[in-house]
Design an enzyme around this catalytic site. Structure first.
Site, PDB file in Angstrom:
ATOM      1  N   ASP A 126       0.902  -1.039  -0.025  1.00 61.80           N
ATOM      2  CA  ASP A 126       0.159   0.052   0.001  1.00 61.80           C
ATOM      3  C   ASP A 126       0.956   1.164   0.110  1.00 61.80           C
ATOM      4  O   ASP A 126       1.781   1.575   0.908  1.00 61.80           O
ATOM      5  CB  ASP A 126      -0.764  -0.215   1.203  1.00 61.80           C
ATOM      6  CG  ASP A 126      -1.845   1.267   1.520  1.00 61.80           C
ATOM      7  OD1 ASP A 126      -1.800   2.252   0.596  1.00 61.80           O
ATOM      8  OD2 ASP A 126      -2.568   1.165   2.360  1.00 61.80           O
ATOM      9  N   ASN A 145      -7.209  12.119 -10.715  1.00 59.37           N
ATOM     10  CA  ASN A 145      -8.158  12.800 -11.774  1.00 59.37           C
ATOM     11  C   ASN A 145      -7.875  14.214 -11.981  1.00 59.37           C
ATOM     12  O   ASN A 145      -7.425  14.755 -10.933  1.00 59.37           O
ATOM     13  CB  ASN A 145      -9.471  12.257 -11.765  1.00 59.37           C
ATOM     14  CG  ASN A 145     -10.186  12.744 -10.695  1.00 59.37           C
ATOM     15  OD1 ASN A 145     -10.229  14.075 -10.593  1.00 59.37           O
ATOM     16  ND2 ASN A 145     -10.640  12.167  -9.738  1.00 59.37           N
ATOM     17  N   GLY A 187      -9.665   3.786  -5.983  1.00 57.25           N
ATOM     18  CA  GLY A 187      -8.184   3.341  -6.356  1.00 57.25           C
ATOM     19  C   GLY A 187      -7.206   3.938  -5.224  1.00 57.25           C
ATOM     20  O   GLY A 187      -7.647   4.194  -4.073  1.00 57.25           O
ATOM     21  N   VAL A 188      -6.076   4.189  -5.913  1.00 60.44           N
ATOM     22  CA  VAL A 188      -4.984   4.728  -5.203  1.00 60.44           C
ATOM     23  C   VAL A 188      -5.451   6.231  -4.594  1.00 60.44           C
ATOM     24  O   VAL A 188      -4.994   6.425  -3.579  1.00 60.44           O
ATOM     25  CB  VAL A 188      -3.589   4.460  -5.729  1.00 60.44           C
ATOM     26  CG1 VAL A 188      -3.631   5.258  -7.027  1.00 60.44           C
ATOM     27  CG2 VAL A 188      -2.570   4.912  -4.954  1.00 60.44           C
ATOM     28  N   ASP A 189      -6.101   6.723  -5.430  1.00 65.26           N
ATOM     29  CA  ASP A 189      -6.428   8.045  -4.902  1.00 65.26           C
ATOM     30  C   ASP A 189      -7.248   8.203  -3.732  1.00 65.26           C
ATOM     31  O   ASP A 189      -7.075   8.885  -3.164  1.00 65.26           O
ATOM     32  CB  ASP A 189      -7.118   8.684  -6.586  1.00 65.26           C
ATOM     33  CG  ASP A 189      -7.415  10.337  -6.286  1.00 65.26           C
ATOM     34  OD1 ASP A 189      -6.726  10.998  -5.405  1.00 65.26           O
ATOM     35  OD2 ASP A 189      -7.972  10.986  -7.339  1.00 65.26           O
ATOM     36  N   SER A 209      -2.347   4.835 -14.355  1.00 64.84           N
ATOM     37  CA  SER A 209      -3.441   4.496 -15.277  1.00 64.84           C
ATOM     38  C   SER A 209      -3.723   3.060 -15.482  1.00 64.84           C
ATOM     39  O   SER A 209      -4.608   2.871 -16.284  1.00 64.84           O
ATOM     40  CB  SER A 209      -2.778   4.925 -16.720  1.00 64.84           C
ATOM     41  OG  SER A 209      -3.166   6.397 -17.002  1.00 64.84           O
ATOM     42  N   THR A 210      -3.171   2.191 -14.667  1.00 71.09           N
ATOM     43  CA  THR A 210      -3.464   0.709 -14.893  1.00 71.09           C
ATOM     44  C   THR A 210      -4.889   0.059 -14.201  1.00 71.09           C
ATOM     45  O   THR A 210      -5.030  -1.150 -14.310  1.00 71.09           O
ATOM     46  CB  THR A 210      -2.277  -0.277 -14.726  1.00 71.09           C
ATOM     47  OG1 THR A 210      -2.271   0.013 -13.163  1.00 71.09           O
ATOM     48  CG2 THR A 210      -0.990   0.322 -15.063  1.00 71.09           C
ATOM     49  N   GLY A 211      -5.303   1.019 -13.458  1.00 67.21           N
ATOM     50  CA  GLY A 211      -6.782   0.663 -12.793  1.00 67.21           C
ATOM     51  C   GLY A 211      -7.900   1.160 -13.725  1.00 67.21           C
ATOM     52  O   GLY A 211      -8.146   0.670 -14.750  1.00 67.21           O
ATOM     53  N   VAL A 212      -8.618   1.824 -13.093  1.00 66.77           N
ATOM     54  CA  VAL A 212      -9.751   2.545 -13.673  1.00 66.77           C
ATOM     55  C   VAL A 212      -9.658   3.094 -14.923  1.00 66.77           C
ATOM     56  O   VAL A 212     -10.402   2.918 -15.934  1.00 66.77           O
ATOM     57  CB  VAL A 212     -10.305   3.782 -12.728  1.00 66.77           C
ATOM     58  CG1 VAL A 212     -11.581   4.361 -13.433  1.00 66.77           C
ATOM     59  CG2 VAL A 212     -10.929   3.138 -11.451  1.00 66.77           C
TER      60      VAL A 212
HETATM   61  N1  AR6 Z   1      -1.469   1.505  -3.098  1.00 68.42           N
HETATM   62  C1  AR6 Z   1      -0.809   1.271  -4.174  1.00 68.42           C
HETATM   63  N2  AR6 Z   1      -1.488   0.864  -5.389  1.00 68.42           N
HETATM   64  C2  AR6 Z   1      -2.763   1.175  -5.372  1.00 68.42           C
HETATM   65  C3  AR6 Z   1      -3.526   1.254  -4.181  1.00 68.42           C
HETATM   66  C4  AR6 Z   1      -2.778   1.584  -3.060  1.00 68.42           C
HETATM   67  N3  AR6 Z   1      -3.210   1.921  -1.868  1.00 68.42           N
HETATM   68  N4  AR6 Z   1      -4.732   0.951  -4.233  1.00 68.42           N
HETATM   69  C5  AR6 Z   1      -4.873   0.885  -5.653  1.00 68.42           C
HETATM   70  N5  AR6 Z   1      -3.659   0.805  -6.222  1.00 68.42           N
HETATM   71  P1  AR6 Z   1      -6.204   3.299 -10.042  1.00 68.42           P
HETATM   72  P2  AR6 Z   1      -5.788   4.986 -12.356  1.00 68.42           P
HETATM   73  C6  AR6 Z   1      -3.212   0.445  -7.777  1.00 68.42           C
HETATM   74  O1  AR6 Z   1      -7.649   3.026 -10.440  1.00 68.42           O
HETATM   75  O2  AR6 Z   1      -5.871   3.749 -13.284  1.00 68.42           O
HETATM   76  C7  AR6 Z   1      -9.280   7.251  -9.406  1.00 68.42           C
HETATM   77  O3  AR6 Z   1     -10.841   7.180  -9.074  1.00 68.42           O
HETATM   78  C8  AR6 Z   1      -4.270  -0.378  -8.599  1.00 68.42           C
HETATM   79  O4  AR6 Z   1      -4.241  -1.698  -8.130  1.00 68.42           O
HETATM   80  O5  AR6 Z   1      -5.984   3.583  -8.566  1.00 68.42           O
HETATM   81  O6  AR6 Z   1      -4.671   5.995 -12.789  1.00 68.42           O
HETATM   82  C9  AR6 Z   1      -8.923   8.744  -9.992  1.00 68.42           C
HETATM   83  O7  AR6 Z   1      -9.546   9.587  -8.965  1.00 68.42           O
HETATM   84  C10 AR6 Z   1      -3.686  -0.060  -9.692  1.00 68.42           C
HETATM   85  O8  AR6 Z   1      -2.816  -0.871 -10.396  1.00 68.42           O
HETATM   86  O9  AR6 Z   1      -5.682   4.596 -10.978  1.00 68.42           O
HETATM   87  C11 AR6 Z   1      -8.969   8.612 -11.293  1.00 68.42           C
HETATM   88  O10 AR6 Z   1     -10.294   8.884 -11.669  1.00 68.42           O
HETATM   89  C12 AR6 Z   1      -3.048   1.355  -9.813  1.00 68.42           C
HETATM   90  O11 AR6 Z   1      -2.991   1.571  -8.583  1.00 68.42           O
HETATM   91  C13 AR6 Z   1      -8.725   7.252 -11.697  1.00 68.42           C
HETATM   92  O12 AR6 Z   1      -8.993   6.467 -10.571  1.00 68.42           O
HETATM   93  C14 AR6 Z   1      -3.831   2.392 -10.562  1.00 68.42           C
HETATM   94  O13 AR6 Z   1      -5.105   2.273 -10.334  1.00 68.42           O
HETATM   95  C15 AR6 Z   1      -7.364   6.914 -11.959  1.00 68.42           C
HETATM   96  O14 AR6 Z   1      -7.329   5.642 -12.551  1.00 68.42           O
END
Ligand code: AR6
Length: 170
Positions: free
Chosen positions: A10, A24, A32-34, A119-122
């Protein structure tokens, strides 16, 4: 020369000067991480972020880390590209996120920085291609940062980042 490590965990528990947020453009928080970073930093993070918004894709800006545990002092917010198939400049924008974040870290005097897999999540960026861009960009960007930690939340991301780092450094 920067030392790059791949770790699993984390990002809010990292032992670094600055953590990077995959935000965002509103910089007011999200999922997600945000979401994890905003929960750990407290409500002042959204206020400080909102005052700097909007942040376009590929750019980065910093706020204090507020309630995050020391030594984390800064949150560097970057906005990754939404994946549209790769023909809308996504690779260049993703590389720009890593470069711009390192430039902001240099301005802050941060010597250790942790990145999530932007960018690899949402936002749907293919994680293998994103891992190669993350590793290539942090290894080739001139910076005063001494230690970069690429933090994978899941096992698959950990494997992809580790493989990308091995292929660049072996
Ligand atoms: N620590 C490290 N990595 C994490 C954590 C954590 N606590 N939680 C999730 N991840 P994402 P994006 C990973 O979706 O694709 C948000 O709503 C996750 O498994 O967080 O850039 C923003 O507000 C994945 O591998 O970010 C934007 O609207 C990675 O972090 C949008 O999502 C990125 O996933 C950004 O989307």
């Amino acid at each position: 020369m920067v030392s790059v490590e791949v770790v699993r965990g984390d990002i809010t528990a990292e032992n670094v000067d600055a953590i990077v947020n995959a935000a965002n453009s509103s910089l007011r928080g999200g999922g997600g991480v945000d979401g994890a970073i905003h929960r750990a930093a407290g409500p002042r993070l959204a206020e400080a972020g909102g005052a700097l918004a909007p942040c376009p894709p590929g750019a980065a800006v910093a706020t204090p880390a507020f309630d995050l545990d020391p030594p984390i002092r800064h949150v560097i917010h970057t906005v990754g590209p939404v994946w549209h198939g790769g023909t809308r400049g996504e690779p260049e924008l993703l590389a720009s996120c890593y470069r711009a974040s390192l430039r902001v870290a240099d301005e802050l005097g941060a010597r250790s920085v942790a990145f999530p897999a932007i960018s690899t999540g949402v936002y749907g960026y293919p994680p293998d291609a994103a891992a190669r861009i993350a590793v290539d960009t942090v290894l080739t960007t001139p910076t005063e940062v001494e230690r970069v930690r690429l933090v994978a939340f899941g096992a698959d991301t950990y494997e992809l980042l580790s493989a990308a780092l091995r292929s660049r450094t072996e």
